[in-house]
Scaffold this active site. Structure first.
Site, PDB file in Angstrom:
ATOM      1  N   ARG A 245       4.688  -1.204  -8.088  1.00 45.81           N
ATOM      2  CA  ARG A 245       5.789  -1.708  -8.916  1.00 45.81           C
ATOM      3  C   ARG A 245       6.965  -0.736  -8.989  1.00 45.81           C
ATOM      4  NH1 ARG A 245       1.368  -4.419 -11.909  1.00 45.81           N
ATOM      5  NH2 ARG A 245       1.865  -6.631 -11.885  1.00 45.81           N
TER       6      ARG A 245
ATOM      7  N   HIS B 280      -3.321   4.134  -2.716  1.00 45.41           N
ATOM      8  CA  HIS B 280      -4.310   3.275  -2.054  1.00 45.41           C
ATOM      9  C   HIS B 280      -4.973   4.019  -0.895  1.00 45.41           C
ATOM     10  CE1 HIS B 280      -1.337   0.137  -3.546  1.00 45.41           C
ATOM     11  NE2 HIS B 280      -2.460  -0.284  -4.088  1.00 45.41           N
TER      12      HIS B 280
ATOM     13  N   LEU C  74       0.820  -1.219   0.000  1.00 46.02           N
ATOM     14  CA  LEU C  74       0.000   0.000   0.000  1.00 46.02           C
ATOM     15  C   LEU C  74       0.855   1.271   0.000  1.00 46.02           C
ATOM     16  CD1 LEU C  74      -2.760  -1.045   2.587  1.00 46.02           C
ATOM     17  CD2 LEU C  74      -2.717  -1.389   0.108  1.00 46.02           C
TER      18      LEU C  74
HETATM   19  P1  AMP Z   1      -3.411  -2.339  -6.914  1.00 54.69           P
HETATM   20  O1  AMP Z   1      -3.016  -2.690  -5.519  1.00 54.69           O
HETATM   21  O2  AMP Z   1      -2.269  -1.873  -7.763  1.00 54.69           O
HETATM   22  O3  AMP Z   1      -4.253  -3.405  -7.569  1.00 54.69           O
HETATM   23  O4  AMP Z   1      -4.363  -1.068  -6.793  1.00 54.69           O
HETATM   24  C1  AMP Z   1      -5.516  -1.082  -6.017  1.00 54.69           C
HETATM   25  C2  AMP Z   1      -6.339   0.143  -6.339  1.00 54.69           C
HETATM   26  O5  AMP Z   1      -5.575   1.315  -6.037  1.00 54.69           O
HETATM   27  C3  AMP Z   1      -6.720   0.216  -7.821  1.00 54.69           C
HETATM   28  O6  AMP Z   1      -8.055   0.671  -7.941  1.00 54.69           O
HETATM   29  C4  AMP Z   1      -5.729   1.223  -8.359  1.00 54.69           C
HETATM   30  O7  AMP Z   1      -6.196   1.925  -9.497  1.00 54.69           O
HETATM   31  C5  AMP Z   1      -5.570   2.159  -7.168  1.00 54.69           C
HETATM   32  N1  AMP Z   1      -4.297   2.890  -7.279  1.00 54.69           N
HETATM   33  C6  AMP Z   1      -3.066   2.363  -7.458  1.00 54.69           C
HETATM   34  N2  AMP Z   1      -2.145   3.341  -7.574  1.00 54.69           N
HETATM   35  C7  AMP Z   1      -2.818   4.515  -7.484  1.00 54.69           C
HETATM   36  C8  AMP Z   1      -2.422   5.894  -7.554  1.00 54.69           C
HETATM   37  N3  AMP Z   1      -1.162   6.268  -7.749  1.00 54.69           N
HETATM   38  N4  AMP Z   1      -3.390   6.824  -7.411  1.00 54.69           N
HETATM   39  C9  AMP Z   1      -4.691   6.476  -7.230  1.00 54.69           C
HETATM   40  N5  AMP Z   1      -5.116   5.195  -7.152  1.00 54.69           N
HETATM   41  C10 AMP Z   1      -4.196   4.229  -7.287  1.00 54.69           C
END
Ligand code: AMP
Length: 282
Positions: free
Chosen positions: A187, A37, A33
C-alpha cells in the site's frame, strides 16, 4: 516455475510431491511483491523442498469502502520476482474459483478478530482466516510463512491453526523496512511524496516507546500519550489506534511486564498504514 489457477490441479500436484516425500513451504500473498514478501519466500526455499506462493487479492477481507478495486496488481513483475527467487509453484486463483456461487462458509476466530485493526475493519479477519483455511486445504503445506508486519494476523492465524488442528507449522518472519524505517507494504505506492516522508514518524514513535521502556517507564498510557503526540505533529497523520498489548492475547496492557507488542494504525490521506514493535524487557 509452474503457474496454476485451478485449485484441484495444484492440489493434485502437491499431493503427488508429498507422496514423494517432498516438504512444502507456503507463502500466501496478495501480490505487489516487495522485499518483505521476498524474505518469506527465501525462508520457505531454505527450509523446504518446494516453495509455493499464492497471489490472491482476497475480496472477503476488504470492507465495502476499502481499496479492493485499486489494490495494485503488477502480476508480470510479481511472476518475474517469483521466477528470480526460484519459486516452484505459483497459485493465482480467480475470485470465482475461490468463492463460487453459493459460497456461505466462513471461519472466524472469536475475540482476537475484533481487537485493534478488527475494530476499524469489521469482517476483515474473518475474510483472512477463511481464505487461509481454503488455501491450506488446497496447498496442504508443511510450513506456513507469515510476516510480523501483520502481527495481529499472525496471532489470529496461529490461534486458528491450534484451535482447528491444522497440521502446519507457522514461521513468522521479521518486518522488512526501507532505509527511512517505513515498513514495506504494497500500500506504500498510494502515498504521495510528502505522506511518505511524514509516515517515517511511525517507526520513530515505536522507537520512542522502546526508549521510554528502556528508561523505566512501564505505564502504557504515558507511553501511548507521547507516541500520539509525536505522530500528531505530522499534518496528514490521522491516528486510528496506538496500543500496547499482550503479544498473545492482544489484550491491552496497563503496566508493561517482560514482553509487549506496541502497535499502531495511522491514516495518511486515504492510506491506512500499520506497524508494530515487539519489546522484551530483562
Ligand atoms: P500481503 O501481500 O500484504 O497480504 O502480505 C503477505 C505476507 O507478507 C503477510 O504474511 C505479511 O505479513 C508479509 N509481509 C508484508 N509486508 C512485510 C514486511 N514489510 N516485512 C515482512 N513481512 C511482510
Amino acid at each position: 516455475m509452474k503457474i496454476l489457477s485451478d485449485p484441484r490441479k495444484i492440489n493434485q500436484l502437491i499431493r503427488r510431491a508429498k507422496r514423494n516425500g517432498k516438504s512444502i513451504g507456503f507463502v500466501p500473498t496478495m501480490g505487489a511483491l516487495h522485499a518483505g514478501h521476498l524474505s518469506l519466500i527465501r525462508q520457505a526455499k531454505r527450509d523446504n523442498d518446494l516453495a509455493v506462493v499464492s497471489i490472491f487479492v482476497n475480496p472477503a477481507q476488504f470492507g465495502p469502502q476499502e481499496d479492493l478495486k485499486r489494490y495494485p496488481r503488477p502480476l508480470k513483475n510479481d511472476l518475474a520476482l517469483c521466477r528470480k527467487e526460484k519459486v516452484d509453484l505459483v497459485f493465482i486463483p480467480e475470485d470465482k474459483m475461490m468463492y463460487p456461487e453459493g459460497f456461505v462458509t466462513f471461519v472466524n476466530v472469536e475475540g482476537l478478530s475484533g481487537r485493534l485493526c478488527g475494530a476499524a475493519r469489521p469482517g476483515h479477519f474473518r475474510g483472512v482466516t477463511t481464505v487461509v483455511t481454503k488455501l491450506l486445504n488446497i496447498i496442504s503445506a508443511d510450513v506456513l510463512y507469515l510476516g510480523q508486519k501483520d502481527a495481529q494476523q499472525a496471532v489470529i492465524i496461529s490461534r486458528m491453526v491450534e484451535d482447528l488442528n491444522f497440521a502446519v507449522k507457522i514461521v513468522v518472519m521479521p518486518i522488512v523496512r526501507g532505509n527511512n524505517g517505513l515498513a514495506l507494504s504494497s500500500r506504500n505506492v498510494y502515498l504521495s511524496k510528502s505522506q511518505r516522508e511524514e509516515a517515517q514518524v511511525l517507526f520513530k514513535a515505536l522507537h520512542l516507546a522502546k526508549l521510554m521502556i528502556r528508561h523505566g517507564q512501564f505505564n502504557s498510557s504515558r507511553i501511548i500519550e507521547k507516541m500520539k503526540e509525536l505522530i500528531s505533529r505530522k499534518k496528514q497523520a490521522k491516528i486510528d489506534y496506538v496500543a500496547i498489548v499482550d503479544p498473545k492475547s492482544l489484550g491491552p496492557l496497563k503496566k508493561i511486564g517482560r514482553d509487549c507488542l506496541v502497535c499502531l494504525a495511522v491514516k495518511f490521506g486515504k492510506t491506512r498504514l500499520i506497524d508494530n514493535l515487539r519489546i522484551t524487557c530483562g
